[in-house]
Design a protein around this motif. Structure first.
Motif, PDB file in Angstrom:
ATOM      1  N   PRO C 399       0.830  -1.210   0.000  1.00 24.92           N
ATOM      2  CA  PRO C 399       0.000   0.000   0.000  1.00 24.92           C
ATOM      3  C   PRO C 399       0.864   1.259   0.000  1.00 24.92           C
ATOM      4  CG  PRO C 399      -0.837  -1.570   1.594  1.00 24.92           C
ATOM      5  CD  PRO C 399       0.441  -2.140   1.061  1.00 24.92           C
ATOM      6  N   GLY C 400       0.498   2.205  -0.852  1.00 18.78           N
ATOM      7  CA  GLY C 400       1.247   3.470  -0.906  1.00 18.78           C
ATOM      8  C   GLY C 400       2.388   3.438  -1.902  1.00 18.78           C
ATOM      9  N   GLN C 401       2.881   2.231  -2.200  1.00 17.50           N
ATOM     10  CA  GLN C 401       3.947   2.142  -3.199  1.00 17.50           C
ATOM     11  C   GLN C 401       3.333   1.795  -4.552  1.00 17.50           C
ATOM     12  OE1 GLN C 401       7.278  -0.252  -1.988  1.00 17.50           O
ATOM     13  NE2 GLN C 401       7.002   0.308   0.159  1.00 17.50           N
ATOM     14  N   HIS C 402       4.093   2.052  -5.591  1.00 18.72           N
ATOM     15  CA  HIS C 402       3.503   1.882  -6.908  1.00 18.72           C
ATOM     16  C   HIS C 402       4.440   1.243  -7.913  1.00 18.72           C
ATOM     17  CE1 HIS C 402      -0.283   3.936  -6.146  1.00 18.72           C
ATOM     18  NE2 HIS C 402       0.411   4.692  -5.317  1.00 18.72           N
ATOM     19  N   PHE C 403       3.802   0.505  -8.821  1.00 20.27           N
ATOM     20  CA  PHE C 403       4.530   0.009  -9.982  1.00 20.27           C
ATOM     21  C   PHE C 403       4.138   0.864 -11.173  1.00 20.27           C
ATOM     22  CE2 PHE C 403       4.003  -2.560 -13.889  1.00 20.27           C
ATOM     23  CZ  PHE C 403       5.340  -2.614 -14.231  1.00 20.27           C
ATOM     24  N   VAL C 404       5.146   1.364 -11.890  1.00 17.88           N
ATOM     25  CA  VAL C 404       4.885   2.196 -13.066  1.00 17.88           C
ATOM     26  C   VAL C 404       5.442   1.487 -14.288  1.00 17.88           C
ATOM     27  CG1 VAL C 404       5.298   4.403 -14.191  1.00 17.88           C
ATOM     28  CG2 VAL C 404       5.036   4.305 -11.711  1.00 17.88           C
ATOM     29  N   SER C 405       4.575   1.314 -15.279  1.00 18.48           N
ATOM     30  CA  SER C 405       5.021   0.725 -16.539  1.00 18.48           C
ATOM     31  C   SER C 405       5.119   1.841 -17.568  1.00 18.48           C
ATOM     32  CB  SER C 405       4.006  -0.336 -16.986  1.00 18.48           C
ATOM     33  OG  SER C 405       4.144  -0.555 -18.373  1.00 18.48           O
ATOM     34  N   CYS C 406       6.320   2.046 -18.120  1.00 21.83           N
ATOM     35  CA  CYS C 406       6.475   3.035 -19.188  1.00 21.83           C
ATOM     36  C   CYS C 406       6.839   2.301 -20.470  1.00 21.83           C
ATOM     37  CB  CYS C 406       7.584   4.031 -18.866  1.00 21.83           C
ATOM     38  SG  CYS C 406       7.211   5.086 -17.496  1.00 21.83           S
ATOM     39  N   PHE C 407       5.921   2.322 -21.396  1.00 18.34           N
ATOM     40  CA  PHE C 407       6.193   1.750 -22.718  1.00 18.34           C
ATOM     41  C   PHE C 407       6.718   2.895 -23.575  1.00 18.34           C
ATOM     42  CE2 PHE C 407       4.750   1.182 -27.073  1.00 18.34           C
ATOM     43  CZ  PHE C 407       5.184  -0.095 -27.375  1.00 18.34           C
ATOM     44  N   ILE C 408       7.819   2.663 -24.284  1.00 15.37           N
ATOM     45  CA  ILE C 408       8.486   3.780 -24.952  1.00 15.37           C
ATOM     46  C   ILE C 408       8.729   3.488 -26.423  1.00 15.37           C
ATOM     47  CG2 ILE C 408      10.550   5.236 -24.959  1.00 15.37           C
ATOM     48  CD1 ILE C 408      10.514   3.649 -21.891  1.00 15.37           C
ATOM     49  N   GLN C 409       8.351   4.444 -27.227  1.00 16.57           N
ATOM     50  CA  GLN C 409       8.726   4.407 -28.638  1.00 16.57           C
ATOM     51  C   GLN C 409       9.449   5.712 -28.964  1.00 16.57           C
ATOM     52  OE1 GLN C 409       5.283   1.534 -30.252  1.00 16.57           O
ATOM     53  NE2 GLN C 409       5.700   3.193 -31.586  1.00 16.57           N
ATOM     54  N   TYR C 410      10.515   5.701 -29.729  1.00 13.44           N
ATOM     55  CA  TYR C 410      10.934   4.488 -30.413  1.00 13.44           C
ATOM     56  C   TYR C 410      12.298   4.090 -29.870  1.00 13.44           C
ATOM     57  CZ  TYR C 410       7.127   5.572 -33.538  1.00 13.44           C
ATOM     58  OH  TYR C 410       5.888   5.838 -34.036  1.00 13.44           O
ATOM     59  N   CYS C 411      12.592   2.832 -29.927  1.00 11.07           N
ATOM     60  CA  CYS C 411      13.828   2.344 -29.361  1.00 11.07           C
ATOM     61  C   CYS C 411      14.355   1.271 -30.315  1.00 11.07           C
ATOM     62  CB  CYS C 411      13.532   1.766 -27.973  1.00 11.07           C
ATOM     63  SG  CYS C 411      14.993   1.276 -27.093  1.00 11.07           S
ATOM     64  N   PRO C 412      15.549   1.480 -30.856  1.00 13.35           N
ATOM     65  CA  PRO C 412      16.020   0.566 -31.908  1.00 13.35           C
ATOM     66  C   PRO C 412      16.602  -0.718 -31.340  1.00 13.35           C
ATOM     67  CG  PRO C 412      17.641   2.274 -31.536  1.00 13.35           C
ATOM     68  CD  PRO C 412      16.496   2.571 -30.588  1.00 13.35           C
ATOM     69  N   TYR C 413      16.620  -1.735 -32.177  1.00 16.35           N
ATOM     70  CA  TYR C 413      17.206  -3.018 -31.792  1.00 16.35           C
ATOM     71  C   TYR C 413      18.717  -2.871 -31.663  1.00 16.35           C
ATOM     72  CZ  TYR C 413      18.640  -7.903 -32.364  1.00 16.35           C
ATOM     73  OH  TYR C 413      19.204  -9.135 -32.203  1.00 16.35           O
ATOM     74  N   LYS C 414      19.269  -2.109 -32.590  1.00 12.39           N
ATOM     75  CA  LYS C 414      20.700  -1.834 -32.509  1.00 12.39           C
ATOM     76  C   LYS C 414      20.898  -0.334 -32.568  1.00 12.39           C
ATOM     77  CE  LYS C 414      22.726  -6.079 -33.961  1.00 12.39           C
ATOM     78  NZ  LYS C 414      23.486  -6.863 -34.915  1.00 12.39           N
ATOM     79  N   VAL C 415      21.861   0.152 -31.824  1.00  9.13           N
ATOM     80  CA  VAL C 415      22.100   1.587 -31.798  1.00  9.13           C
ATOM     81  C   VAL C 415      23.022   1.938 -32.957  1.00  9.13           C
ATOM     82  CG1 VAL C 415      22.932   3.525 -30.441  1.00  9.13           C
ATOM     83  CG2 VAL C 415      21.868   1.573 -29.301  1.00  9.13           C
ATOM     84  N   GLU C 416      22.483   2.580 -33.947  1.00  8.03           N
ATOM     85  CA  GLU C 416      23.237   2.916 -35.166  1.00  8.03           C
ATOM     86  C   GLU C 416      24.053   1.727 -35.647  1.00  8.03           C
ATOM     87  OE1 GLU C 416      24.947   6.472 -33.477  1.00  8.03           O
ATOM     88  OE2 GLU C 416      23.705   7.707 -34.789  1.00  8.03           O
ATOM     89  N   GLY C 417      23.411   0.566 -35.586  1.00  2.28           N
ATOM     90  CA  GLY C 417      24.037  -0.634 -36.142  1.00  2.28           C
ATOM     91  C   GLY C 417      24.900  -1.413 -35.169  1.00  2.28           C
ATOM     92  N   ARG C 418      25.133  -0.904 -33.968  1.00  5.98           N
ATOM     93  CA  ARG C 418      25.971  -1.667 -33.023  1.00  5.98           C
ATOM     94  C   ARG C 418      25.143  -2.117 -31.818  1.00  5.98           C
ATOM     95  NH1 ARG C 418      26.410   1.924 -28.988  1.00  5.98           N
ATOM     96  NH2 ARG C 418      26.397   4.109 -29.569  1.00  5.98           N
ATOM     97  N   GLU C 419      25.739  -2.982 -31.006  1.00  8.17           N
ATOM     98  CA  GLU C 419      25.055  -3.481 -29.817  1.00  8.17           C
ATOM     99  C   GLU C 419      24.866  -2.360 -28.797  1.00  8.17           C
ATOM    100  OE1 GLU C 419      24.092  -6.814 -29.583  1.00  8.17           O
ATOM    101  OE2 GLU C 419      24.755  -6.855 -31.684  1.00  8.17           O
ATOM    102  N   TRP C 420      23.859  -2.534 -27.959  1.00  9.70           N
ATOM    103  CA  TRP C 420      23.623  -1.569 -26.885  1.00  9.70           C
ATOM    104  C   TRP C 420      24.737  -1.663 -25.838  1.00  9.70           C
ATOM    105  CZ3 TRP C 420      19.483   1.830 -25.759  1.00  9.70           C
ATOM    106  CH2 TRP C 420      18.465   1.851 -26.713  1.00  9.70           C
ATOM    107  N   THR C 421      25.162  -0.536 -25.307  1.00 13.26           N
ATOM    108  CA  THR C 421      26.106  -0.531 -24.189  1.00 13.26           C
ATOM    109  C   THR C 421      25.356  -0.037 -22.958  1.00 13.26           C
ATOM    110  OG1 THR C 421      26.738   1.764 -24.517  1.00 13.26           O
ATOM    111  CG2 THR C 421      27.978   0.111 -25.754  1.00 13.26           C
ATOM    112  N   GLN C 422      25.998  -0.176 -21.795  1.00  9.94           N
ATOM    113  CA  GLN C 422      25.357   0.310 -20.573  1.00  9.94           C
ATOM    114  C   GLN C 422      25.127   1.818 -20.674  1.00  9.94           C
ATOM    115  OE1 GLN C 422      23.941  -1.691 -18.436  1.00  9.94           O
ATOM    116  NE2 GLN C 422      23.066   0.178 -17.580  1.00  9.94           N
ATOM    117  N   ALA C 423      26.083   2.516 -21.275  1.00  7.89           N
ATOM    118  CA  ALA C 423      25.941   3.974 -21.410  1.00  7.89           C
ATOM    119  C   ALA C 423      24.735   4.304 -22.291  1.00  7.89           C
ATOM    120  CB  ALA C 423      27.217   4.570 -22.009  1.00  7.89           C
TER     121      ALA C 423
END
Lengths: 513, 409, 541
Positions: C399-423
């Motif tokens: 009670p009092g705490q919450h779960f928030v779902s944020c669905f986001i567009q747009y997000c690519p599978y690869k970042v300018e052709g390369r794998e995602w990094t933590q940054a």
């Protein structure tokens, strides 16, 4: 008051074709043109004193059956056997050239790329056959198809089905796809992808990644089929299609009246009875045929107050913001280029797509794709005339076209100079015709080449709108036959032909048919 | 920027509407104080009374003395301008040129397919000023129809309060209240009434088929109008009524209600549910001599090709069980139509109904029509198959409705 | 489990796999569902990623799940409850908001704040879209016919379609032809003038797609978000009580109750094919399970490009699968908050906070977000669909705490052709949180835990190729008889005994369960088994 059986508003190529056919059938026909010259966008344009260039660089070949019907041969117009070569200006190991009917032969590509392209081309040609068939038919109106019309469509579909299960399935899969996905699947190189993307979207207000953009390419290929593989030919400033058609119409007995701008269509009890010219002169007619934009026809000449609300609403909503600009150049020396060929700058899908992004936000793209043709100048005032057609230049430019024209000319010239070194310094005269200029000079709302967007939701029986999709309109006695009707833009004369044949077959002139 | 802020100010000031999704009419304080409970229903976003105390007694107020019904929630558009007449001629079915200033007419309007969008009353104040009253909201359609006309259209539902004063003593009450001109008003006439406390527009119109008037005032004068009428009517049996009793009166008068007796074309989810004017008994409205009006081409076409498949009829059904919602059969077997409204008429002493039937059953076959009535009796349906006869509407014709000057009953 | 014989093996315990498994088991077959993760549910899961808080960390709302399936499989008895929620809101940059209310008049008055004309145009818009829904809805639980096919079934179904089309009036036909090919932006332009209203309505045209609101074909996608229902209330959306995992848990319970077997933590390495016929699966650990029927809930690319030896498939089919577009275009931030976020623009008692919240107030902003994605970048100014199910579901957080779902567009599978990094992930999350913070100051400081999901995480965890949430784009070339591959739209594959039942098949994604049911129906036909436990699709009157 003068009386004609048919008065045609607008002396563009469709108006002339319709006029010729109707006059030849024995009807008394007048063709009214607002400007001094006939031909509309198919005519040439004097961009600097004494220097003219065709506005439409290339015209689709008039389908051969229509060519014969109009006896164009007699009037000095020959349907050339082959179309113009298309040459990509963009860097590759060799210059990329599409020869013959839309690249029936390629040069400047690897054998693998050639094979991939030919496989794709074959398939697309097969699919475009359906378009070519439909382009020659009066659209079937939803809910009121005659048996003959249904049979014609069934026959066209059956032909597709008989091309094989796999091909038929591919047609049903691909018809509404984006050109980018199709070219990507075919694994043709980036320059060919860019070129096909450009050809599919020029003037359509779509990007190569927009679903349904492949239709633009079908439309182009349908012209190849109709013109028996010589789909487009270079237009000429001196003796172009416009002059030939005007001569043909005249010879058939049509009265051609230039500098006769129509200010309104007169109506009596809901029926069109003639027109009033801006001069105040009235002409009455049994039928009024408008070849100008449907927005101008209904919005200005008929008036929304005389249309039922639903139809008027559809017309007012037609998306009609043009996105194609012209740049004319006069050169003092002939550069290292081939006359009559089509040169294209569209290096990749991403390039064409990025420039389309700008249109969406009313911005000027930084490096818009374009095509041009170079031709000899007749009077000797210049060595060559270059007529450039530039894609993705929005009508409603946020920054305004006042500064936009200069900016556009400069960015195109910079790019051309990179592709054709030294070209910039040989320019002795130039002018930009942006969509608002085309709007003003040709009384074409939005300056849109196709009068309004030629997209999948405004094709066939829904072009320009339900209730006006077979050249008849909700106003009895008023017909439309411009690029705003089926089968749309491109200089084919088909809209004029189909409208004229419907009119000639008419008995009581009642709507709906 | 300042302009934008100011605009946001208005917009933001309206945010809290969600707390009161049902509005109160300007007469609400009076209605609520008379009401015996909370018998409200929703009329176009306003709380409106089903009845005040007793439906039946309220019905007899309409037919025997005078009834006051709040018509403020009715949607009202003010239409003015040089081309107002031409615009309305294109919009509506009837010929507005024939509507003189100071007159009202009942009309309807269609879409391009000739399907009825709504019906309503058109008031003509002057050459260029009109008010259109109707059941549904139509702003986008009106604005789109106005394209090409010099006309301005504003919705004034929330600015104008309206009362219907209906019944035999209504004229006398107005006279008593100081409205001398009432004697001269013929049916569908309009007159201005300058009272000390308010200025009202009075029309001799109504939805009851009885002698009656409709009065319109700015909302801030609503209670003054109410109080004036009730003071003047105290000795003549004035009573506030709700919709249920009015509905009885309107069925007796043979009037139809949009989205009750027919489905308006802008709301229909099923394309076959919409109707041509001829199919809901409004064919007499269609002024074919007008060159252009919405739906003309489609109506002409449908008439020529015989595409009108339905027909709205008045029925008299044997017995005394109201047949609301009953399915109609031809020869007790073939489905022929549907009853949309039905009551036992206290004035005609007949079991009456308004129904939509397929046209082919309306002609020679009409003498074999049957209504299948399910009468719920203490958790058991009594299934009745009763003969139905097509009869003329209105079901009752009262001489006092049109008598001018009206008698003091 | 070894040694036990199964008639059917279902690869993947996503909701469609479970639906198919339930129907097959109920038909008297012995069915095993093999799931690679240690939990079940695929993209319909509730996971406790923060102590005490359940995350609907993939799909997050429920509307399209077919009521016929809920009934047939007795899901309510197995714990499923779907609860309707009130509207939602889009916040505007000028400090206001546009809310959507369930009350008809409140909805109209809210729109009228922005445009009185649009408020009424909404009626016509809703009518037109509803008419389209009424046309499409009956197709959901039917197998799409093959227009090139000549089997009696195909011809029958084509006639069914043709009759439906013939029943339409000219105007309806015209509207349908246009609706199916237009962009949602153009479609909305035909009804509305106000940008905020258009932005709010355009949302349903783009969620889950790799298209922008100005791309033709997105008007059709509206249907995928409008033809749902909560208890017959068409167009309404709801939360699954206990998070989206409640759907999978109820399905699993139903499946087990009828005797089915679920094996978790067992990744399938390949489908065993002998003589052109599927004979079972080989797990990644080498174990082989035999079954005459194998049903893959994995997407069509994963199934036929990874699990099946390409040698046994016709080249044109493989090409078709390769050509199938599954482009990851969306990401998620799943957040546990220590308290309810405040939105100063929203009056404190406004019910909209319990619905979907958005921060892009123009179609152009949404389109620009798409342009970034086309260039291989996450959107600098993203479109966010934010929901706080804990405002009405008491089971998901203390009670009092919450779960928030944020669905986001747009997000690519690869970042300018390369794998995602933590940054990259941090940068992506920051772009979203910065946007939210503008409208909900202090939001960031309420965060107790946050999960960042790009298409790469979605692919790695759920197994959706490229992280496409619909198991394939919903463009016309991938709908109906084209889904997933022309000629193979009937849940069958070139390998006898191998079927597909995921959202890669007709009618596509959206936690509908329809592909799973339709696949089961086709399998039962092939096995000449009874269908009596499969109730008729509800009629649309």
């Amino acid at each position: 008051m003068k009386f004609f059986d048919v008065v045609i508003i607008g002396g563009g190529h469709n108006g002339l074709v319709a006029g010729e056919l109707l006059a030849r059938s024995g009807r008394k026909v007048a063709i009214l043109e607002a400007g001094e010259r006939f031909g509309g966008l198919a005519a040439s344009y004097e961009f600097a004193p004494g220097l003219s260039a065709p506005i439409c660089n290339f015209i689709s070949k008039i389908p051969s059956f229509l060519h014969e019907k109009l006896q164009l041969e007699k009037h000095g117009f020959t349907n050339g056997k082959t179309g113009a070569d298309t040459i990509s200006l963009d860097a590759g190991s060799e210059t990329l050239v599409l020869h013959g009917s839309y690249g029936a032969q390629l040069s400047g590509v690897t054998p693998e790329e050639n094979e991939a392209f030919q496989t794709l081309r074959k398939r697309l040609m097969l699919q475009a056959r359906l378009f070519a068939d439909l382009e020659r038919q009066v659209p079937v109106q939803p809910g009121s198809a005659s048996f003959r019309q249904k049979a014609a469509i069934a026959y066209s579909m059956a032909k597709q089905r008989l091309s094989g299960t796999e091909e038929f399935r591919q047609l049903l899969r691909m018809a509404l796809m984006c050109v980018a996905d199709v070219t990507e699947e075919a694994a043709i190189g980036p320059r060919l992808c860019g070129l096909l993307g450009f050809d599919a979207t020029l003037g359509y207000r779509l990007g190569p990644r927009s679903p349904t953009s492949l239709m633009g390419l079908y439309s182009r290929l349908a012209r190849e089929i109709a013109g028996k593989g010589g789909g487009i030919v270079a237009n000429s400033a001196a003796e172009g299609i416009a002059e030939v058609l005007a001569r043909a119409a005249s010879a058939s007995g049509a009265v051609l009246m230039a500098a006769s701008k129509v200010s309104s269509i007169t109506m009596e009890n809901g029926r069109a009875t003639g027109i009033v010219l801006e001069s105040g002169a009235e002409i009455s007619a049994r039928h009024v045929v408008s070849s100008i934009s449907p927005i101008a026809t209904f919005g200005q000449l008929v008036g929304y107050q005389n249309l039922e609300t639903g139809f008027g609403r559809e017309i007012a909503l037609l998306r009609h913001k043009g996105s194609v600009s012209k740049l004319f150049l006069a050169l003092d020396a002939w550069p290292d280029l081939k006359g009559g060929a089509r040169y294209v700058h569209a290096p990749s899908t991403a390039h064409v797509e990025t420039s389309f992004n700008a249109v969406k936000y009313r911005q000027m793209p930084s490096d818009p794709p374009f095509e041009f043709v170079i031709c000899r100048e007749q009077t000797g005032k210049a060595a060559a005339i270059v007529s450039v057609t530039i894609a993705n230049t929005p009508y409603d430019l946020d920054a305004g076209w006042t500064g936009g024209r200069k900016k556009l000319a400069s960015s195109i010239l910079t790019r051309m100079n990179l592709l054709v070194p030294g070209l910039r310094k040989s320019v002795i005269a130039s002018e930009v015709l942006a969509p608002p200029d085309i709007e003003a000079r040709f009384n074409l709302p939005g300056g849109h080449w196709h009068h309004h967007d030629y997209q999948s939701d405004r094709m066939y029986a829904l072009r320009p709108a339900l209730g006006a999709g077979n050249y008849r309109t909700p106003v009895d006695g008023l017909w439309i036959c411009g690029a705003g009707t089926h089968p749309g833009g491109g200089v084919t004369g088909l809209s004029g032909y189909l409208c004229a044949s419907e009119l000639m077959a008419e008995r009581n002139g009642r709507w709906p048919a | 920027m300042a302009g934008m802020k100011a605009k946001l100010g208005v917009r933001a000031s309206l945010q809290d509407h969600f707390r009161t999704p049902q509005l109160q009419s300007p007469f609400h304080p009076r209605l609520a104080s008379l009401m015996s409970g909370a018998h409200w229903y929703d009329w176009a976003g306003y709380a409106a009374p089903h009845f005040i105390r007793d439906e039946e007694l309220e019905y007899f107020a309409i037919r025997s003395s005078a009834a006051v019904f709040d018509i403020s929630p009715m949607v009202k558009y003010r239409i003015t301008g040089r081309d107002a007449e031409a615009f309305l001629n294109k919009l509506t079915l009837r010929d507005v040129a024939k509507l003189k200033p100071g007159r009202v007419h009942y009309t309807a309007w269609c879409d391009d397919d000739g399907q009825v969008l709504d019906d309503g009353t058109l008031f003509r104040w002057s050459q260029s000023e009109f008010r259109l009253c109707c059941q549904e909201r139509h702003l986008p359609w009106l604005l789109d129809s106005a394209s090409g006309f010099a006309v301005s259209i504003t919705e004034e539902t929330a600015e104008i309060a309206g009362l219907a004063l209906q019944g035999p003593t209504s004229a006398a009450i107005l006279k008593q209240a100081g409205f001398a001109e009432v004697a001269k008003l013929k049916p569908f006439d309009i007159a201005g009434w300058k009272h000390g406390l308010f200025e009202a527009m009075v029309s001799r119109t109504g939805f009851t088929g009885d002698l009656g008037y409709e009065l319109f005032v700015p909302v801030n004068k609503a209670l003054a109008l109410w109080d004036t009428l009730f003071a003047a009517g105290a000795l003549r049996g004035i009573a506030a009524i709700g919709y249920d009793s009015l509905n009885r009166a309107r069925i007796e008068a043979g009037f139809i209600v949009a989205n009750a007796d027919f489905v308006t074309s802008e709301t229909a989810l099923r394309a076959d549910r919409t109707r041509y004017p001829d199919e809901i008994g409004l064919d007499w409205m269609v002024a074919m001599e007008k060159p252009v009006f919405n739906g003309k081409r489609a109506i002409v076409h449908a008439r020529e090709k015989g595409l009108m498949r339905h027909m709205l009829v008045g029925l008299e059904i044997e017995g005394n069980e109201p047949a609301a919602g009953a399915i109609l059969y031809h020869g007790k077997k073939i489905e022929a139509g549907l009853v949309s409204a039905a009551i036992w008429s206290p004035t005609a002493k007949r079991n009456i109904a308004i129904a939509s039937i397929e046209r082919r059953f309306a002609g020679a076959m009409a003498n074999d029509l049957w209504a299948e009535i399910y009468a719920m009796r203490e958790l058991r349906y009594q299934k009745l198959m009763k003969r139905a006869r097509i009869v003329e509407r209105p079901f009752i014709k009262l001489a006092r409705r049109t008598q001018t000057p009206p008698a003091d009953f | 489990m070894q040694g036990k014989q199964f008639d059917v093996i279902v690869i993947g315990a996503g909701h469609n796999g479970l639906v198919a498994a339930c129907y097959l088991q109920k038909a008297g077959l012995s069915v095993a569902v093999v799931e690679k993760n240690d939990w079940i549910g695929g993209a319909a899961v509730s996971r406790e990623l923060h102590p005490g808080t359940l995350y609907s960390n993939c799909s997050y709302v429920c509307s399209l799940f077919r009521p016929e399936i809920m009934r047939d499989l007795e899901l309510p008895r197995h714990g499923l409850q779907v609860i309707a929620y009130e509207g939602g809101a889009v916040f505007t940059r000028d400090g206001d908001y546009l809310a959507s209310y369930r009350n008809h008049h409140a909805h109209r008055r809210e729109f009228a704040r922005f445009s009185p004309r649009d408020a009424e145009s909404y009626e016509r818009y809703a009518r037109d879209v509803t008419r389209q829904c009424r046309f499409v809805q009956p197709l959901l639980l039917r197998t799409a016919p093959d227009p090139a096919g000549l089997m009696p079934g195909d011809i029958g179904e084509l006639l069914f379609l043709a009759r439906k089309v013939m029943d339409l009036s000219a105007r309806e036909l015209a509207l349908m032809a246009r609706f199916w090919t237009m962009s949602v932006a153009d479609f909305l332009d035909e009804y509305f003038e106000n940008n905020v209203i258009k932005a709010y309505l355009a949302i349903s045209g783009i969620i889950g797609t790799a298209l922008g609101p100005m791309s033709p074909g997105t008007a059709y996608v509206l249907l995928h978000h409008y033809m749902g229902e909560v208890d017959g209330n068409v167009g309404a959306w709801g939360y699954a009580r206990g998070g989206m995992g409640a759907i999978s848990q109820a399905l699993a319970a139903s499946f087990r109750a009828s005797g089915g077997t679920i094996v978790t933590g067992s990744e399938v390495g390949s489908v065993i094919v002998r003589n052109g016929k599927a004979t079972g699966v080989a797990l990644a650990n080498g174990t082989e399970l035999d079954a005459a029927t194998v049903v893959s809930n994995a997407d069509v690319k994963r199934t036929f490009l990874k699990l099946v030896d390409p040698q046994v498939l016709p080249g044109s089919f493989v090409k078709g699968v390769q050509n199938f577009k599954m482009r990851g275009s969306s990401g998620k931030l799943n957040i546990a908050l220590d308290s309810l976020p405040q939105f100063p623009a929203l009056p404190g008692d406004c019910p909209s906070i319990r619905g979907d919240l958005h921060f892009t107030d123009s179609v152009e902003r949404m389109e620009k977000a798409y342009d970034d994605w086309k260039d291989g970048k996450w959107s600098a100014d993203p479109f966010v669909d934010m929901m706080i199910p804990t405002t009405i579901d008491p089971t998901m957080a203390p009670p009092g705490q919450h779960f928030v779902s944020c669905f986001i567009q747009y997000c690519p599978y690869k970042v300018e052709g390369r794998e995602w990094t933590q940054a990259d992930r941090d940068g992506f999350a920051k772009s979203v949180l910065d946007q939210i913070e503008q409208y909900s100051p202090g939001f960031k400081s309420r965060i107790q835990h946050m999960e960042v999901r790009t298409p790469q995480e979605i692919e790695a965890e759920v197994g959706l190729t490229e992280g496409n949430i619909f198991q394939g784009e919903l463009t016309f070339d991938q709908l109906l008889f084209n889904r997933p591959v022309p000629g193979y739209a009937k849940y069958r594959s070139p390998v006898r005994g191998l079927y597909i039942c995921g959202s890669s098949t007709h009618p596509g994604g959206g936690v509908m369960g329809a592909p799973g049911r339709n696949a089961a129906s086709e399998i039962l036909k092939d096995l000449s088994r009874r269908h009596s436990h499969m109730s008729e699709a509800h009629e649309v009157f």
